[in-house]
Write a protein that holds these residues in place. Structure first.
Motif, PDB file in Angstrom:
ATOM      1  N   GLU A 194       0.767   5.720  -0.482  1.00  0.00           N
ATOM      2  CA  GLU A 194       0.068   6.949  -0.823  1.00  0.00           C
ATOM      3  C   GLU A 194       0.607   7.455  -2.150  1.00  0.00           C
ATOM      4  O   GLU A 194       1.770   7.233  -2.476  1.00  0.00           O
TER       5      GLU A 194
ATOM      6  N   PHE B 213      -4.304   7.112  -3.340  1.00  0.00           N
ATOM      7  CA  PHE B 213      -3.479   6.019  -2.848  1.00  0.00           C
ATOM      8  C   PHE B 213      -3.432   4.930  -3.907  1.00  0.00           C
ATOM      9  O   PHE B 213      -4.185   4.960  -4.873  1.00  0.00           O
TER      10      PHE B 213
ATOM     11  N   ILE C 268      -4.325   3.325   7.628  1.00  0.00           N
ATOM     12  CA  ILE C 268      -4.920   1.994   7.538  1.00  0.00           C
ATOM     13  C   ILE C 268      -4.145   1.035   8.440  1.00  0.00           C
ATOM     14  O   ILE C 268      -3.030   1.313   8.855  1.00  0.00           O
TER      15      ILE C 268
ATOM     16  N   PHE D  29       0.863  -1.190   0.000  1.00  0.00           N
ATOM     17  CA  PHE D  29       0.000   0.000   0.000  1.00  0.00           C
ATOM     18  C   PHE D  29       0.896   1.235   0.000  1.00  0.00           C
ATOM     19  O   PHE D  29       1.851   1.312   0.764  1.00  0.00           O
TER      20      PHE D  29
ATOM     21  N   LEU E  74      -6.691   7.692   2.534  1.00  0.00           N
ATOM     22  CA  LEU E  74      -6.063   6.618   3.297  1.00  0.00           C
ATOM     23  C   LEU E  74      -4.558   6.847   3.263  1.00  0.00           C
ATOM     24  O   LEU E  74      -3.997   7.105   2.211  1.00  0.00           O
ATOM     25  N   VAL E  75      -3.939   6.756   4.428  1.00  0.00           N
ATOM     26  CA  VAL E  75      -2.499   6.986   4.478  1.00  0.00           C
ATOM     27  C   VAL E  75      -1.801   5.810   5.157  1.00  0.00           C
ATOM     28  O   VAL E  75      -2.428   5.002   5.847  1.00  0.00           O
ATOM     29  N   GLU E  76      -0.489   5.746   4.961  1.00  0.00           N
ATOM     30  CA  GLU E  76       0.283   4.648   5.533  1.00  0.00           C
ATOM     31  C   GLU E  76       0.399   4.820   7.044  1.00  0.00           C
ATOM     32  O   GLU E  76       0.481   5.934   7.534  1.00  0.00           O
ATOM     33  N   PRO E  77       0.436   3.715   7.766  1.00  0.00           N
ATOM     34  CA  PRO E  77       0.553   3.794   9.223  1.00  0.00           C
ATOM     35  C   PRO E  77       1.827   4.520   9.633  1.00  0.00           C
ATOM     36  O   PRO E  77       2.860   4.370   8.984  1.00  0.00           O
TER      37      PRO E  77
END
Lengths: 142, 432
Positions: free
Chosen positions: A10, A41, B375, A8, B410-413
Motif C-alpha cells: 500500500e 497501492f 488482495i 505488493f 487494495l490493501v495487504e492481507p
C-alpha cells in the motif's frame, strides 16, 4: 535466467521500511529496487542476491510476493550501450514491459534488467547478438 | 394551518376509534393475502378477533425478509388489475421487496403528503423543486404528487446535476425544495462558487429534508445557509414512502399520521414496547391501504416517542429524529446499502481475499464511501496493471450492485483492523 521479487504494498509510510527490514534480518543483499504505484497501492520490484530465499521469507510474513523471471543484461557503462540492447530487441519486435538498470562499476559495467512478454525468445535473441546475460548466481557474485 | 383539520386535531379517543375501524378493515384485507391467510391459520386467529392494538400485538412482526419471501404476490390483497403502480427496493441483490398500490391507495398517499406540505406552509403559490430521484425510489414521485395536490408549481427535476438545479432555483425563483440534507449542504457550496449567496440571491423559504439521518445541527446549518426553514421528513417505501411522519412548524419531533398507521416502538432485542422517551425500533401497521396491507412491520429505524401534546394542536403522536438503525444498513447519498451487498460482490471475485472494510466519510459535505479490499497473496502476480484492472473491476461491479460509485483501495492481507478477532465491516466516520 535471473529472478526478481515483486512485492505488493500500500502507498503509505513504513511499507518499504518493513520490507527492507525483513530482508536485512534474512541477511539478503539488495542489488536494485524500483517502485511503481497507482491509486493508493504499488508494486516494489527488488533484485536481490538470494531471490528464492527472499521470496519465501516475505511470503512467510504474509506479504503478497511474486517470484518473477527477468533478463539481466550486462552492458558497458558507456554511451550507447542501452541503445544497443534496445535496438536488437526492437528489430526483433520484442516489447519491453518494464526495465531498470544499475551500475556495477562506474565507467565499466552496468546491468539492465528487463521484463518482456516472451522471456525465452528475448533471451535467445540477446544471446545470439552477443550480449551476456546474468543468472541469479552471477548476480550474487557481482 | 391545517390541511384536514378534523383529522389532524381529532381528540385521541376519536382517533383511537378511527384506528380501530381502519384496523378492522385492514385485517380483513390482510386475510385476503396468501402470507397473512397462512399466518392467521397457523396461529388459529380469526380476523374478528383482532380489534385493538393490544389484539394486534398477539401477531408476530412482519420483517423485510418476510416481504422478500413473499415475492411477488404473497402480500397482495386486491386483484392485480386493481393495482395501478408498484414501488420496489432498488438493490439487485436477491429478491426485491415490492409494494403495490391501488388508485385509491395512491390518492390517500398523495393526500398524506399534501397534509405534510401544507403543515409546514407550502401553498398553491409556491414553486416546488423536487430534487429527489424519481422512479422506483418513492421519495421523488411521492412528494411530487403531494405538491401537485396542493396546487404548487411542481418541478420534477430529480436528483443531481447541480448546475441545472441552480439555474432552475434562480430562474423560477423556487420557494420550496425537497432535498437530501447532505446534498443541501453541498449545493450551498456550489451556489457560492458561482458567485451567488444562497440566502440573498435565491427565494427558498421552505426546505424538506429527508431520506437520510441527520442531526439538529445539520438542520440549523441548512437553515442558516439558505435563510429558509428546514423540516425533517420521514418515510419508507414499505409504508408508502415520504409522508409517514413529518415535522410541524414547531420543529420538535415528527407527527406520525396515526390515521394511516398504528405506531409501536419496541426494544429491538426483546420486541417489548418501549416507554415514552426510550429509544427503540419503530414498528408500523398500515391501516389505510388496500392493495398491500402490512401488519407490525419492523422498520429497523430507531427513534423514541414524544408523548407531550404539541403546541400546534395536532393530536397525532410525535417521534424523535431517527437515531440510527437496528440492523447494519447504512445510507450513502440517500441510497440504502447493506454490507451484505458489498460482500456478495467481493466474494464473487477470486483475486479478493477474505477481509474487507467499508469506510464512510464526509468530504465537502459529500458522502464518500471507500471499500478497502484485501488482495489474495496467491493471486498476486507482480503486475501493477493487473492490480489496477482488478481495482476498476471491483469498483464497477459494486457500482452496478449498490448504485453508488465507491472508491476502492487494495490493501495487504491481514492489515485491516479487527475487533476482538471479529472483522469490523463498516466504519462510519461521518458526523450527522
Amino acid at each position: 535466467m535471473a529472478h526478481q521479487i515483486s512485492v505488493f504494498a500500500e502507498n503509505k509510510p513504513g511499507r518499504i521500511e518493513k520490507i527492507t527490514r525483513l530482508l536485512l534480518q534474512g541477511g539478503i543483499n539488495i542489488r536494485a529496487i524500483t517502485i511503481s504505484s497507482a491509486n493508493g497501492f504499488g508494486v516494489i520490484k527488488i533484485l536481490v542476491n538470494h531471490p528464492h530465499q527472499a521470496y519465501e521469507l516475505l511470503r512467510a510474513q504474509g506479504i503478497p510476493t511474486y517470484l518473477q523471471e527477468v533478463i539481466a543484461v550486462v552492458m558497458q557503462d558507456a554511451p550507447g550501450s542501452l541503445h544497443a540492447v534496445a535496438q536488437v530487441l526492437s528489430e526483433n519486435g520484442v516489447n519491453i514491459e518494464d526495465a531498470y538498470g544499475f551500475v556495477i562499476k562506474s565507467g565499466e559495467m552496468a546491468v539492465l534488467v528487463i521484463q518482456v512478454e516472451s522471456q525465452p525468445r528475448a533471451q535467445s535473441i540477446l544471446e545470439r547478438n552477443g550480449f551476456r546475460l546474468l543468472s541469479d548466481e552471477e548476480i550474487y557474485h557481482l | 394551518m391545517y390541511w384536514e383539520k378534523d383529522l389532524e386535531i381529532m381528540p385521541r379517543e376519536e382517533l383511537v376509534k378511527l384506528q380501530r375501524e381502519r384496523l378492522h378493515k385492514t385485517i380483513l384485507q390482510a386475510a385476503k393475502t396468501p402470507f397473512y391467510r397462512k399466518q392467521f391459520a397457523k396461529l388459529h386467529i380469526t380476523p374478528e378477533s383482532i380489534q385493538t392494538l393490544e389484539d394486534l400485538q398477539n401477531l408476530p412482526f412482519t420483517t423485510k425478509e418476510d416481504l422478500r419471501q413473499g415475492f411477488p404476490f404473497k402480500f397482495l390483497a386486491v386483484p392485480l388489475e386493481e393495482v395501478v403502480r408498484l414501488h420496489s427496493s432498488s438493490g439487485t441483490t436477491g429478491v426485491p421487496t415490492v409494494i403495490y398500490h391501488s388508485a385509491e391507495d395512491l390518492d390517500r398517499w398523495t393526500n398524506q403528503v399534501a397534509r405534510c406540505l401544507y403543515m409546514v406552509g407550502v401553498r398553491k403559490t409556491d414553486v416546488f423543486q423536487n430534487m429527489m430521484s424519481y422512479g422506483l425510489f418513492t421519495g421523488g414521485l411521492g412528494m411530487h404528487y403531494g405538491a401537485e395536490r396542493l396546487g404548487a408549481l411542481t418541478i420534477p427535476i430529480g436528483a443531481g446535476n447541480s448546475k441545472r438545479q441552480i439555474w432552475f432555483l434562480q430562474f423560477f425563483k423556487t420557494t420550496a425544495a425537497h432535498i437530501l440534507p447532505s446534498y443541501a449542504l453541498l449545493l450551498a457550496n456550489l451556489i457560492k462558487s458561482e458567485g451567488l449567496d444562497p440566502k440573498k440571491d435565491l427565494n427558498l423559504r421552505i426546505m424538506l429534508i429527508g431520506a437520510e439521518p441527520h442531526s439538529e445541527e445539520t438542520r440549523q446549518r441548512i437553515e442558516e445557509l439558505y435563510g429558509a426553514k428546514a423540516y425533517n421528513s420521514y418515510g419508507l417505501s414499505e409504508m408508502n414512502g415520504p409522508g409517514v411522519a413529518f415535522e410541524c412548524p414547531y420543529q420538535n419531533g415528527m407527527h406520525l399520521w396515526e390515521d394511516y398507521y398504528l405506531l409501536e416502538i419496541v426494544n429491538p432485542q426483546t420486541g417489548e414496547p418501549c416507554a415514552s422517551g426510550e429509544v427503540g425500533e419503530i414498528v408500523l401497521t398500515t391501516i389505510y391501504r388496500d392493495a398491500t396491507p402490512i401488519l407490525r412491520y419492523r422498520t429497523r429505524d430507531l427513534a423514541s416517542f414524544i408523548d407531550e401534546p404539541c403546541p400546534c394542536g395536532r393530536t397525532h403522536r410525535r417521534i424523535s429524529r431517527i437515531q440510527g438503525r437496528s440492523d447494519d444498513m447504512f445510507i450513502v447519498r440517500g441510497v440504502n446499502i447493506f454490507p451484505i451487498q458489498v460482500e456478495k460482490v467481493l466474494m464473487g471475485i477470486p483475486e479478493v481475499g477474505t477481509n474487507y472494510r467499508i469506510v464512510l466519510e464526509r468530504e465537502d459535505y459529500r458522502d464518500v464511501m471507500r471499500v478497502e479490499v484485501e488482495i489474495k497473496s496467491e493471486l498476486f502476480l507482480g503486475d501493477l496493471q493487473k492490480l489496477e484492472r482488478l481495482r476498476e473491476r471491483i469498483q464497477s461491479e459494486l457500482r452496478s450492485e449498490i448504485l453508488v460509485t465507491p472508491e476502492v483501495s487494495l490493501v495487504e492481507p491481514g492489515t485491516l483492523p479487527t475487533q476482538e478477532g471479529k472483522a469490523q465491516r463498516v466504519l462510519d466516520q461521518r458526523k450527522f
